[in-house]
Enzyme design. Sequence first.
Site, PDB file in Angstrom:
ATOM      1  N   GLU A 129       0.856  -1.194   0.000  1.00 56.11           N
ATOM      2  CA  GLU A 129       0.000   0.000   0.000  1.00 56.11           C
ATOM      3  C   GLU A 129       0.889   1.241   0.000  1.00 56.11           C
ATOM      4  OE1 GLU A 129      -3.222   1.143  -0.232  1.00 56.11           O
ATOM      5  OE2 GLU A 129      -2.240   3.082   0.074  1.00 56.11           O
ATOM      6  N   ARG A 186     -17.434   3.778   5.470  1.00 55.19           N
ATOM      7  CA  ARG A 186     -16.301   3.150   4.792  1.00 55.19           C
ATOM      8  C   ARG A 186     -15.211   2.765   5.786  1.00 55.19           C
ATOM      9  NH1 ARG A 186     -11.459   4.277   3.034  1.00 55.19           N
ATOM     10  NH2 ARG A 186     -10.697   3.283   1.121  1.00 55.19           N
ATOM     11  N   TYR A 196     -28.717   8.984   4.115  1.00 56.17           N
ATOM     12  CA  TYR A 196     -29.165   7.803   4.858  1.00 56.17           C
ATOM     13  C   TYR A 196     -28.442   7.756   6.195  1.00 56.17           C
ATOM     14  CZ  TYR A 196     -25.009   6.070   2.304  1.00 56.17           C
ATOM     15  OH  TYR A 196     -23.761   5.936   1.752  1.00 56.17           O
ATOM     16  N   ASP A 200     -11.483  -0.032  -8.966  1.00 53.39           N
ATOM     17  CA  ASP A 200     -11.425   1.236  -9.711  1.00 53.39           C
ATOM     18  C   ASP A 200     -10.283   1.254 -10.721  1.00 53.39           C
ATOM     19  OD1 ASP A 200     -13.610   2.196  -8.388  1.00 53.39           O
ATOM     20  OD2 ASP A 200     -12.595   3.854  -7.387  1.00 53.39           O
TER      21      ASP A 200
HETATM   22  C1  LIG Z   1     -19.278  10.149  -3.815  1.00 53.60           C
HETATM   23  C2  LIG Z   1     -18.999   8.679  -3.879  1.00 53.60           C
HETATM   24  C3  LIG Z   1     -19.895   7.775  -3.313  1.00 53.60           C
HETATM   25  C4  LIG Z   1     -19.673   6.395  -3.399  1.00 53.60           C
HETATM   26  N1  LIG Z   1     -20.597   5.550  -2.868  1.00 53.60           N
HETATM   27  C5  LIG Z   1     -20.436   4.220  -3.022  1.00 53.60           C
HETATM   28  C6  LIG Z   1     -21.415   3.314  -2.497  1.00 53.60           C
HETATM   29  O1  LIG Z   1     -22.389   3.734  -1.875  1.00 53.60           O
HETATM   30  N2  LIG Z   1     -21.227   1.974  -2.699  1.00 53.60           N
HETATM   31  C7  LIG Z   1     -20.140   1.479  -3.387  1.00 53.60           C
HETATM   32  O2  LIG Z   1     -20.032   0.245  -3.549  1.00 53.60           O
HETATM   33  N3  LIG Z   1     -19.191   2.328  -3.876  1.00 53.60           N
HETATM   34  C8  LIG Z   1     -19.300   3.666  -3.717  1.00 53.60           C
HETATM   35  N4  LIG Z   1     -18.340   4.513  -4.186  1.00 53.60           N
HETATM   36  C9  LIG Z   1     -17.167   3.961  -4.919  1.00 53.60           C
HETATM   37  C10 LIG Z   1     -16.112   3.356  -4.017  1.00 53.60           C
HETATM   38  O3  LIG Z   1     -15.735   4.258  -3.000  1.00 53.60           O
HETATM   39  C11 LIG Z   1     -14.871   2.977  -4.854  1.00 53.60           C
HETATM   40  O4  LIG Z   1     -15.266   2.437  -6.078  1.00 53.60           O
HETATM   41  C12 LIG Z   1     -14.043   1.915  -4.137  1.00 53.60           C
HETATM   42  O5  LIG Z   1     -13.619   2.413  -2.887  1.00 53.60           O
HETATM   43  C13 LIG Z   1     -12.829   1.503  -4.984  1.00 53.60           C
HETATM   44  O6  LIG Z   1     -12.028   0.614  -4.259  1.00 53.60           O
HETATM   45  P1  LIG Z   1     -10.596   0.190  -4.811  1.00 53.60           P
HETATM   46  O7  LIG Z   1     -10.025  -0.718  -3.784  1.00 53.60           O
HETATM   47  O8  LIG Z   1     -10.702  -0.301  -6.206  1.00 53.60           O
HETATM   48  O9  LIG Z   1      -9.758   1.533  -4.902  1.00 53.60           O
HETATM   49  P2  LIG Z   1      -9.267   2.515  -3.752  1.00 53.60           P
HETATM   50  O10 LIG Z   1     -10.184   2.519  -2.608  1.00 53.60           O
HETATM   51  O11 LIG Z   1      -8.967   3.811  -4.415  1.00 53.60           O
HETATM   52  O12 LIG Z   1      -7.898   1.853  -3.242  1.00 53.60           O
HETATM   53  C14 LIG Z   1      -6.716   1.912  -4.001  1.00 53.60           C
HETATM   54  C15 LIG Z   1      -5.543   1.852  -3.035  1.00 53.60           C
HETATM   55  O13 LIG Z   1      -4.327   1.694  -3.788  1.00 53.60           O
HETATM   56  C16 LIG Z   1      -3.323   2.516  -3.220  1.00 53.60           C
HETATM   57  N5  LIG Z   1      -2.322   2.736  -4.276  1.00 53.60           N
HETATM   58  C17 LIG Z   1      -2.380   3.590  -5.324  1.00 53.60           C
HETATM   59  N6  LIG Z   1      -1.295   3.453  -6.093  1.00 53.60           N
HETATM   60  C18 LIG Z   1      -0.516   2.484  -5.528  1.00 53.60           C
HETATM   61  C19 LIG Z   1       0.721   1.879  -5.885  1.00 53.60           C
HETATM   62  N7  LIG Z   1       1.393   2.236  -6.967  1.00 53.60           N
HETATM   63  N8  LIG Z   1       1.213   0.910  -5.074  1.00 53.60           N
HETATM   64  C20 LIG Z   1       0.551   0.514  -3.946  1.00 53.60           C
HETATM   65  N9  LIG Z   1      -0.626   1.073  -3.563  1.00 53.60           N
HETATM   66  C21 LIG Z   1      -1.161   2.023  -4.373  1.00 53.60           C
HETATM   67  C22 LIG Z   1      -4.070   3.762  -2.783  1.00 53.60           C
HETATM   68  O14 LIG Z   1      -3.352   4.472  -1.803  1.00 53.60           O
HETATM   69  C23 LIG Z   1      -5.359   3.143  -2.226  1.00 53.60           C
HETATM   70  O15 LIG Z   1      -5.253   2.814  -0.870  1.00 53.60           O
HETATM   71  C24 LIG Z   1     -18.514   5.903  -4.075  1.00 53.60           C
HETATM   72  C25 LIG Z   1     -17.589   6.804  -4.600  1.00 53.60           C
HETATM   73  C26 LIG Z   1     -17.819   8.175  -4.513  1.00 53.60           C
HETATM   74  C27 LIG Z   1     -16.813   9.124  -5.107  1.00 53.60           C
END
Ligand SMILES: Cc1cc2nc3c(=O)[nH]c(=O)nc-3n(C[C@H](O)[C@H](O)[C@H](O)COP(=O)(O)OP(=O)(O)OC[C@H]3O[C@@H](n4cnc5c(N)ncnc54)[C@H](O)[C@@H]3O)c2cc1C
Length: 397
Positions: free
Chosen positions: A33, A106, A217, A297
Amino acid sequence: MNPPHAVIAGAGIGGLCTALCLARAGWRVSLFEKAKVLDETGAGLQLSPNASAILRRLGVLVHLAPFALAPEAIKIRRARDGATLARMPLDGAEARWGAPYLALHRADLQRALLEAVAHEDGIRLQAGAAVAGFASGKDGVAVAIAHGAVRLKEAGDCLIGADGLRSFVRQRFCDDHLRFSGRTAWRTTIEADRVPAAMRRQETNLWLGRKAHLVHYPLRGGTLVNVVAIVDEDFRPDDDEFWSSPGEAKFLEARFARWDKTARDLLRAAAEWRKWPLADRDPIARFVSGRVALIGDAAHPMLPFLAQGAAQAIEDASVLGEVLAHGKNIEASLLGYQEARLARAARVQKESRRQAAIYHLGGPAALLRDTALRALGPEKMLARYDWLYDARDVNAR
Ligand SMILES: Cc1cc2nc3c(=O)[nH]c(=O)nc-3n(C[C@H](O)[C@H](O)[C@H](O)COP(=O)(O)OP(=O)(O)OC[C@H]3O[C@@H](n4cnc5c(N)ncnc54)[C@H](O)[C@@H]3O)c2cc1C
C-alpha cells in the site's frame, strides 16, 4: 509444495478483499500500500446484496453488524416539494436477492477487512510501499517496490493491480486519461441530533432536481446521517486534481436555494463539506495481461450513481479467489477472471453513467421521468435491480 504467491498493489477495499479471497484459496499474499497510514476516513457506503453476500462468506459481515444499518426502503423524492415519487422496499432484500442491503461507514468496512487480513498468516501487508514497476514473464512476475528511498524487489506468481482510480498498473494496459464527468460530489456526515427527525428515518432518500441530486441515509446505528449532494459543475480539473478538497457551504446553499425546505435544512446542518470532482473512464477491452490483472477502480472506475464501485471491486475479488483456487495454469485462470467480469463491470459502468443523466433532468423530460417513476410500483422498481443485486452465484456470471 510452496503455496503460490500473489503480489497486490493497493490495500483499498478491493485489494483487502482480494488478499482475503486468495489467502482462503491457499495463496500466500504480499499486499503493498502506497499510503504510509491506511486512512480510516471517507464517508458512507451503500453495500448492495451482491457485495454483502461475499463479505458474509468471508466472515467479515458478522463484524460489521454493530455498525451497519439495513435501510427499510429507498425513497425517491422530488426536489421542488419533497413529494415521494417512488418507494423501493428493501426489507425483503435477503429473501429476494439472497443477502442484506446495508449502509455503513467506509472506515468501519476498512477496519473489519484489516482485522480479517491481520488474522490470516498467509497475508503480509506493508504500508508506505508503492508498486513502482513490474515485468510479467512466463514463470512469474518481478515487481519493483518503492519503500521511501529504498527500492525492493518482490517475485510473485501474479500481480493484482488494485491501485484505484489513478492506477499505476493500469498504465501498462492502456493510455486513457481520467475524464471529468462534469459533476462534483459533496459529502459530509452529520450528527443525527442536528438533523430534522424526518431525515433520520432508517431509509435511503434520493432527491431528484434539475442538474443536481441528493442522497442521505443514517449510519452507525442511526447516530450519524450520511449526505451526498451531486451537482453539475462547469470546471475542468487536470489529471492531478481528482482529489477531494474542502467545499464551501455557500455554493451548495445557492445551488439548492429552490429545493424543498427539508432538504435545505439538512444541508444547512452540515458542519463541513468535502467535494470530489467525479472522474470517469470508458470500459476497457481487457483486465488481464499475462500474469497481471486489474481489479476495482483500477479496472472499471465508475460514477457513483448506482453505488457500485466498492461492490464491483468486492465481486472482482471473489471471482479471482474462485478461479485461482481451481486453476493450476495461472495465466488461463486469470483469463477466466477476465471473461467472468469484463461484460458485467462494463454494464455497471455504463448504467451508472446513464443513471446520472436521468437523475439530473429538468423541464418536460423531468416531468415524464417523474410520471414514469410514479407508475412503476414497488415490484417493478425491485425487478429493475435484479440483474445487479442478485447475490446467488455472483461467481457464476
Ligand atoms: C461520492 C462517492 C460515493 C460512493 N458511494 C459508493 C457506495 O455507496 N457503494 C459502493 O459500492 N461504492 C461507492 N463509491 C465507490 C467506491 O468508493 C470505490 O469504487 C471503491 O472504494 C474503490 O475501491 P478500490 O479498492 O478499487 O480503490 P481505492 O479505494 O482507491 O484503493 C486503491 C488503493 O491503492 C493505493 N495505491 C495507489 N497506487 C498504488 C501503488 N502504486 N502501489 C501501492 N498502492 C497504491 C491507494 O493508496 C489506495 O489505498 C462511491 C464513490 C464516490 C466518489
